[in-house]
Structure formats: C-alpha cells, structure tokens
Scaffold this motif. Structure first.
Motif, PDB file in Angstrom:
ATOM      1  N   ARG A 188      26.485  58.752  16.185  1.00 23.00           N
ATOM      2  CA  ARG A 188      26.779  57.531  15.420  1.00 23.00           C
ATOM      3  C   ARG A 188      28.245  57.173  15.450  1.00 23.00           C
ATOM      4  NH1 ARG A 188      28.430  56.737  10.229  1.00 23.00           N
ATOM      5  NH2 ARG A 188      28.267  58.958   9.799  1.00 23.00           N
ATOM      6  N   GLY A 189      29.123  58.147  15.672  1.00 23.76           N
ATOM      7  CA  GLY A 189      30.542  57.885  15.593  1.00 23.76           C
ATOM      8  C   GLY A 189      31.019  57.963  14.153  1.00 23.76           C
ATOM      9  N   LEU A 190      32.255  57.550  13.922  1.00 19.67           N
ATOM     10  CA  LEU A 190      32.866  57.720  12.604  1.00 19.67           C
ATOM     11  C   LEU A 190      32.937  56.440  11.779  1.00 19.67           C
ATOM     12  CD1 LEU A 190      35.843  60.049  13.615  1.00 19.67           C
ATOM     13  CD2 LEU A 190      33.550  60.694  12.828  1.00 19.67           C
ATOM     14  N   ARG A 191      32.649  55.290  12.401  1.00 19.72           N
ATOM     15  CA  ARG A 191      32.867  54.058  11.667  1.00 19.72           C
ATOM     16  C   ARG A 191      31.659  53.133  11.603  1.00 19.72           C
ATOM     17  NH1 ARG A 191      38.257  51.668  14.188  1.00 19.72           N
ATOM     18  NH2 ARG A 191      37.714  49.970  12.770  1.00 19.72           N
ATOM     19  N   HIS A 192      30.616  53.427  12.357  1.00 19.42           N
ATOM     20  CA  HIS A 192      29.427  52.590  12.314  1.00 19.42           C
ATOM     21  C   HIS A 192      28.455  53.082  11.241  1.00 19.42           C
ATOM     22  CE1 HIS A 192      28.980  49.346  15.289  1.00 19.42           C
ATOM     23  NE2 HIS A 192      29.922  49.986  15.967  1.00 19.42           N
ATOM     24  N   ARG A 193      27.703  52.162  10.694  1.00 14.83           N
ATOM     25  CA  ARG A 193      26.724  52.484   9.658  1.00 14.83           C
ATOM     26  C   ARG A 193      25.551  53.272  10.220  1.00 14.83           C
ATOM     27  NH1 ARG A 193      25.138  50.490   4.692  1.00 14.83           N
ATOM     28  NH2 ARG A 193      22.915  50.554   4.259  1.00 14.83           N
ATOM     29  N   ARG A 194      25.188  52.989  11.463  1.00 20.39           N
ATOM     30  CA  ARG A 194      24.034  53.649  12.072  1.00 20.39           C
ATOM     31  C   ARG A 194      24.279  53.762  13.570  1.00 20.39           C
ATOM     32  NH1 ARG A 194      20.445  48.282  10.939  1.00 20.39           N
ATOM     33  NH2 ARG A 194      21.419  46.957  12.503  1.00 20.39           N
ATOM     34  N   ASN A 195      23.450  54.537  14.231  1.00 17.53           N
ATOM     35  CA  ASN A 195      23.536  54.686  15.678  1.00 17.53           C
ATOM     36  C   ASN A 195      22.691  53.613  16.344  1.00 17.53           C
ATOM     37  OD1 ASN A 195      23.876  55.524  18.283  1.00 17.53           O
ATOM     38  ND2 ASN A 195      23.111  57.602  17.976  1.00 17.53           N
ATOM     39  N   GLU A 196      23.331  52.689  17.028  1.00 16.25           N
ATOM     40  CA  GLU A 196      22.635  51.601  17.697  1.00 16.25           C
ATOM     41  C   GLU A 196      22.494  51.857  19.193  1.00 16.25           C
ATOM     42  OE1 GLU A 196      25.083  48.341  16.545  1.00 16.25           O
ATOM     43  OE2 GLU A 196      24.321  48.298  14.488  1.00 16.25           O
ATOM     44  N   ASP A 197      22.878  53.040  19.638  1.00 18.30           N
ATOM     45  CA  ASP A 197      22.664  53.448  21.034  1.00 18.30           C
ATOM     46  C   ASP A 197      21.312  54.142  21.160  1.00 18.30           C
ATOM     47  OD1 ASP A 197      25.201  52.538  21.513  1.00 18.30           O
ATOM     48  OD2 ASP A 197      26.070  54.503  21.948  1.00 18.30           O
ATOM     49  N   ALA A 198      20.813  54.221  22.374  1.00 15.26           N
ATOM     50  CA  ALA A 198      19.584  54.973  22.652  1.00 15.26           C
ATOM     51  C   ALA A 198      19.623  55.460  24.087  1.00 15.26           C
ATOM     52  CB  ALA A 198      18.343  54.113  22.411  1.00 15.26           C
ATOM     53  N   LEU A 199      18.877  56.511  24.358  1.00 13.77           N
ATOM     54  CA  LEU A 199      18.810  57.054  25.716  1.00 13.77           C
ATOM     55  C   LEU A 199      17.413  57.577  25.999  1.00 13.77           C
ATOM     56  CD1 LEU A 199      18.890  60.498  25.803  1.00 13.77           C
ATOM     57  CD2 LEU A 199      21.051  60.012  24.687  1.00 13.77           C
ATOM     58  N   GLY A 200      17.094  57.664  27.258  1.00 18.22           N
ATOM     59  CA  GLY A 200      15.839  58.248  27.704  1.00 18.22           C
ATOM     60  C   GLY A 200      16.061  59.018  28.983  1.00 18.22           C
ATOM     61  N   VAL A 201      15.425  60.174  29.118  1.00 22.91           N
ATOM     62  CA  VAL A 201      15.563  61.021  30.306  1.00 22.91           C
ATOM     63  C   VAL A 201      14.179  61.496  30.735  1.00 22.91           C
ATOM     64  CG1 VAL A 201      16.514  63.153  31.256  1.00 22.91           C
ATOM     65  CG2 VAL A 201      17.866  61.807  29.635  1.00 22.91           C
ATOM     66  N   ARG A 202      13.882  61.421  32.025  1.00 24.88           N
ATOM     67  CA  ARG A 202      12.661  61.973  32.599  1.00 24.88           C
ATOM     68  C   ARG A 202      13.029  62.747  33.859  1.00 24.88           C
ATOM     69  NH1 ARG A 202      11.595  59.866  28.437  1.00 24.88           N
ATOM     70  NH2 ARG A 202       9.910  58.421  27.919  1.00 24.88           N
ATOM     71  N   VAL A 203      12.360  63.847  34.099  1.00 30.33           N
ATOM     72  CA  VAL A 203      12.592  64.648  35.304  1.00 30.33           C
ATOM     73  C   VAL A 203      11.250  64.894  35.972  1.00 30.33           C
ATOM     74  CG1 VAL A 203      13.530  66.780  36.250  1.00 30.33           C
ATOM     75  CG2 VAL A 203      14.587  65.748  34.232  1.00 30.33           C
ATOM     76  N   LEU A 204      11.150  64.514  37.249  1.00 31.30           N
ATOM     77  CA  LEU A 204       9.910  64.742  37.979  1.00 31.30           C
ATOM     78  C   LEU A 204       9.787  66.211  38.362  1.00 31.30           C
ATOM     79  CD1 LEU A 204      10.078  61.645  38.116  1.00 31.30           C
ATOM     80  CD2 LEU A 204       9.225  61.779  40.468  1.00 31.30           C
ATOM     81  N   PRO A 205       8.565  66.732  38.428  1.00 36.62           N
ATOM     82  CA  PRO A 205       8.376  68.141  38.806  1.00 36.62           C
ATOM     83  C   PRO A 205       8.939  68.427  40.197  1.00 36.62           C
ATOM     84  CG  PRO A 205       6.355  67.215  37.896  1.00 36.62           C
ATOM     85  CD  PRO A 205       7.294  66.066  38.102  1.00 36.62           C
ATOM     86  N   ALA A 206       9.356  69.657  40.398  1.00 37.73           N
ATOM     87  CA  ALA A 206       9.930  70.056  41.687  1.00 37.73           C
ATOM     88  C   ALA A 206       8.905  70.003  42.812  1.00 37.73           C
ATOM     89  CB  ALA A 206      10.516  71.462  41.579  1.00 37.73           C
ATOM     90  N   ASP A 207       7.612  70.061  42.464  1.00 35.69           N
ATOM     91  CA  ASP A 207       6.575  70.006  43.496  1.00 35.69           C
ATOM     92  C   ASP A 207       5.904  68.642  43.571  1.00 35.69           C
ATOM     93  OD1 ASP A 207       5.313  70.086  41.058  1.00 35.69           O
ATOM     94  OD2 ASP A 207       3.907  71.696  41.584  1.00 35.69           O
ATOM     95  N   ALA A 208       6.512  67.615  43.007  1.00 36.44           N
ATOM     96  CA  ALA A 208       5.943  66.269  43.066  1.00 36.44           C
ATOM     97  C   ALA A 208       5.865  65.809  44.517  1.00 36.44           C
ATOM     98  CB  ALA A 208       6.786  65.299  42.253  1.00 36.44           C
ATOM     99  N   PRO A 209       4.779  65.115  44.914  1.00 38.94           N
ATOM    100  CA  PRO A 209       4.639  64.682  46.311  1.00 38.94           C
ATOM    101  C   PRO A 209       5.694  63.657  46.725  1.00 38.94           C
ATOM    102  CG  PRO A 209       2.908  63.748  44.926  1.00 38.94           C
ATOM    103  CD  PRO A 209       3.613  64.767  44.102  1.00 38.94           C
ATOM    104  N   HIS A 210       6.178  62.880  45.786  1.00 43.15           N
ATOM    105  CA  HIS A 210       7.215  61.891  46.070  1.00 43.15           C
ATOM    106  C   HIS A 210       8.434  62.186  45.186  1.00 43.15           C
ATOM    107  CE1 HIS A 210       4.195  59.587  48.220  1.00 43.15           C
ATOM    108  NE2 HIS A 210       3.431  59.603  47.142  1.00 43.15           N
ATOM    109  N   ALA A 211       9.608  62.093  45.752  1.00 41.79           N
ATOM    110  CA  ALA A 211      10.859  62.289  45.011  1.00 41.79           C
ATOM    111  C   ALA A 211      10.835  63.548  44.155  1.00 41.79           C
ATOM    112  CB  ALA A 211      11.147  61.071  44.136  1.00 41.79           C
ATOM    113  N   PRO A 212      10.570  64.725  44.740  1.00 41.48           N
ATOM    114  CA  PRO A 212      10.507  65.965  43.951  1.00 41.48           C
ATOM    115  C   PRO A 212      11.815  66.259  43.238  1.00 41.48           C
ATOM    116  CG  PRO A 212      10.653  66.457  46.297  1.00 41.48           C
ATOM    117  CD  PRO A 212      10.421  64.983  46.183  1.00 41.48           C
ATOM    118  N   GLY A 213      11.708  66.561  41.957  1.00 42.83           N
ATOM    119  CA  GLY A 213      12.879  66.908  41.169  1.00 42.83           C
ATOM    120  C   GLY A 213      13.780  65.742  40.801  1.00 42.83           C
ATOM    121  N   ALA A 214      13.349  64.522  41.082  1.00 40.39           N
ATOM    122  CA  ALA A 214      14.195  63.359  40.790  1.00 40.39           C
ATOM    123  C   ALA A 214      14.457  63.249  39.288  1.00 40.39           C
ATOM    124  CB  ALA A 214      13.539  62.083  41.293  1.00 40.39           C
ATOM    125  N   VAL A 215      15.672  62.864  38.948  1.00 36.40           N
ATOM    126  CA  VAL A 215      16.067  62.667  37.555  1.00 36.40           C
ATOM    127  C   VAL A 215      16.198  61.174  37.300  1.00 36.40           C
ATOM    128  CG1 VAL A 215      17.802  63.135  35.787  1.00 36.40           C
ATOM    129  CG2 VAL A 215      17.301  64.851  37.529  1.00 36.40           C
TER     130      VAL A 215
END
Length: 443
Positions: A188-215
C-alpha cells in the motif's frame, strides 16, 4: 504538496483536481475537480529511448543490446475496442487521466491476490516476519494479540496505533505471490488509503506441450482519480493473466496471445463501470517469458513499466522495455517540449491511454525481445520506478535480482518505502537464467 480538501460525503481528504473521492468513490464537487494543482508531482520520468537501433552507452560496457524482433517496442500492435486512434497528431489532445495526490490517511481493502502454478491455486497473505520488526520499520509484523501494533510495541484502537499512529495492515495492504518462476510483491505504501495496485502470476508446467515452463505475469495500477480503482486493477489483472496464460498454454504465439489478453482485460474493466462518466480505470503491463526460446514478450497500456535487468557482463545491457503513455512523454516525443519543461507541467504524470470504459479507442503496445541472459524481467508500477526510473539504476539498486527473486522483490518494495512510499508499490521479478534460447537478434 497540493492543498488538501475534504469529500463532503465522507470527509476523506481530496486533492485539487481529483474527480472522485478515494474513500467512498463519489463524484467530488466542481470546486475540487476544477481546482488547479499548486505543486504537482516533481519526480521525473527517465529519458526513454527506443530499443530499436539504440546505441549502447558507456555504462553498457560493450554488452549486447536488445533489438525487438518486430520493430520498435512503441509501435501500436493491438487496437482495443472503443473509439479514437492514438498517434503523433492526437496524443496531446486526447482525454487524460491523472492520479490524485496520495492521502496521508489510510484504510484497508479486503481483497487478496492469487497465484497459479502447475494447476494449483494459492492465496497469498501478508508477510509475517519475526518480532521485533526490522530496524528500518518498513515491513509490518502480525502480532498474536490484535490489540498490538504491527509496526511498534504500541496498542491499537479503531485500526490505528495509539503510539505511532500508523494504520494496521489488512487485506491487500501487503501481498506476496511466490511461484516457481516468479515472485511478486505489492504494498500500500505510506501515504495511500488503500492498495490500488494488483498483480497476477501464472507458470506453465515444465512438461507442457507448448511453451514449457513459460512464466506469465500482469501488473496493473489503479487510476486514483477514477472510482473503485482498486477493483479496476484487480479485475484487469485477473482477466489479463488468465487469458494470456491459457492462450500461451494452447500454443498461441505470445504476441497474439498478449493482444487477445489485453482486449479481454479492457472489456472486463469496462464492464464494471456504472456509466462512461463513472468508470474505474487502470494501467496494464504484462510479460511472457519463455525459457525454451529465451524470448520475452511485453504488452502495455499506461505508465506501468517492464525492464530487462542484466545479470552479468555477458548478458544484454539493462534496458527499459516499455514507453509511458503519459502526457509528458508524448510532448517530448513530438518535440514540443524538452523533458525538463514537460516535467514542470501539472499534467506531467497524466495518462493519455488507460484501460476503462471511458478510455475511447486506444492502441495497445506489444514488443518481443530475446535477451542474452542471465538477468531478470521486472514489471512494476510507478510507485517503484518513480524512485529508480533508469534501468541501470534499478539494476544497481538490487544487484543480482534474477539470482534471488524473492529477496529482490521485497528489497525493491523496501527501497520505495524508504524513499517516501508516496504511492502504492508493486513489483514482479522473473529470473532468466540464460542459455536456453537464441542470442539477441537471432530469433
């Protein structure tokens, strides 16, 4: 500091030029909306040079640069639905969004972030270091007794410490997302009332047929002058990362997948608007990092950034992979103002492109580079890059970020808090070991 005014509905602080109350989301009276900003944010953006054909400076030490595979990274690649084309002749006259001056008061937001890895879903929680808190006092703790402060040995009353006066962290105030191939931290930081940021993360399995291990990662920054900006960033990040990961998993080209994800994210945030005149809004930046090819594909709208941070003398030089959709950057690129002149304007940090029902038609940006590793891809909001705008400075602030991504992400947040924490801070660190794909320019 802009003169602080108050919302007539909830008495929360409101800065001159704000359109909506940050506390209750109501439209503010015209005397606040139309008031001039006496002293705008003076933190400058970095000089942003196109990566296409850029000449490495002396700080690069002869290391190879990054050349986008399909033209300069600022070329519009994806047209998001809604009206108006963005180009050199129209940027200066486009509608603009500007963030409000952060409030000194604080308040919670109940949402949490999630990360998916290998098909499992894990809900992140606030960091819980051991008591006593570190000497910097930048990371809250979670005492067993809820009446005890998370920042000092004081006691809590009505959500605030009676000794240090600080708001007690809850919900999205501090979030960490840890996946096998990436780590994200949002605060949130030190001066904002709330956290207005957001994030999302996905990781493909290492044995995926396409793009293995892609982040796959997405970071969004809610526009404080819009209503429900925290909801806007959350909805946009979740929609964007879900669509992007699924399309990459099915074998779709990362550039096409990024365009589709941005389109769906834009639709998702537009759908939560009460009306075009009361539209939640946010920025968007994403990355797809493929260990099998070494390619890094980024997409963005707004001024959240993606960086490549070099991890060694043989790696590609550290570089900014995005260019801000901001008024100041548009003025500089069109040659109408010098960077110093643009940054002195009250519109310096105003956005000329964002995601929201009131954004009109915008041209999203997509770029692919293939760096020579090792190193790290870093996505972040302006709560971090305002203090470290240059890629070389960001890399020097936390050396070896790719070797220890969790420590690096936490350290970046601590540095921003120590520098003032005037905004929400979100950073995702994606390590790139190098050696898995072709060298830069050989894709």
């Amino acid at each position: 500091m802009s003169k602080v005014r108050t919302c007539p509905a909830c008495a929360d602080g409101a800065a001159a030029g704000d359109s909506f109350c940050e506390g209750c989301g109501r439209t503010l009276p015209s005397d606040i909306r139309d008031a001039s900003v006496e002293n705008p944010d003076s933190v400058p953006t970095a000089p942003q040079v196109s990566l296409s054909g850029a000449t490495p400076g002396p700080e690069h030490d002869g290391r190879p640069g990054l050349v986008p595979e399909d033209g300069p990274p600022t070329a519009p690649q994806v047209s998001l639905s809604g009206a108006r084309t963005s180009g050199p002749d129209t940027l200066a006259t486009q509608p603009m969004r500007r963030d409000s001056v952060p409030s000194a008061s604080g308040g919670p937001s109940p949402s949490t972030e999630t990360a998916r890895s290998g098909g499992r879903t894990a809900t992140s929680a606030p960091t819980v270091p051991a008591w006593p808190p570190p000497a910097t006092g930048s990371v809250p703790v979670k005492p067993t007794n809820p009446d005890l402060c998370s920042w000092c040995p004081g006691r809590v009353r009505t959500g605030f410490c009676e000794s240090c006066g600080r708001l007690q962290p809850r919900g999205r105030d501090h979030v960490e997302v840890c996946a096998p191939g990436a780590v994200g931290v949002s605060d949130r930081g030190l001066r904002h009332r709330r956290n207005e940021d957001a994030l999302g993360v996905r990781v493909l399995p290492a044995d995926a047929p396409h793009a293995p291990g892609a982040v796959v990662a997405v970071v969004c920054d809610g526009v404080s002058s819009s209503p429900r900006s925290d909801e806007a960033s959350r909805v946009t990040a979740e929609a964007g990362v879900t669509v992007l990961a699924e399309r990459v998993r099915r074998g779709e080209d990362p550039r096409r997948a990024t365009g589709a994800a941005m389109t769906e994210a834009a639709r998702a945030v537009a759908a939560i608007a009460d009306s075009p005149g009361s539209a939640p809004a946010c920025t968007f930046v994403s990355a797809v990092v493929r260990p099998d090819t070494g390619a890094v594909t980024v997409g963005w709208v707004g001024d959240s950034r993606a960086y490549w941070l070099s991890g060694g003398p043989s790696a590609s030089a550290s570089a900014l992979l995005t260019r801000d959709d901001s008024w100041s950057e548009a003025m500089v690129q069109m040659g109408m103002l010098s960077r110093e002149e643009a940054m002195r304007s009250a519109n310096a940090h105003a956005l000329v492109a964002w995601m929201g029902a009131d954004s009109g038609q915008i041209d999203a940006h997509v770029s692919t580079v293939t760096p020579t590793g090792p190193g790290a891809v870093v996505l972040c909001t302006d709560g971090l890059w305002n203090y470290y705008p240059e890629a070389v400075d960001l890399a020097a602030a936390v050396p070896g970020a790719g070797a220890a991504p969790r420590e690096a992400a936490r350290r970046y947040v601590d540095l921003a808090l120590g520098a003032g924490g005037k905004d929400n801070i979100t950073v995702v660190v994606i390590p790139v070991p190098g050696g898995g794909g072709p060298r830069a320019g050989q894709a």
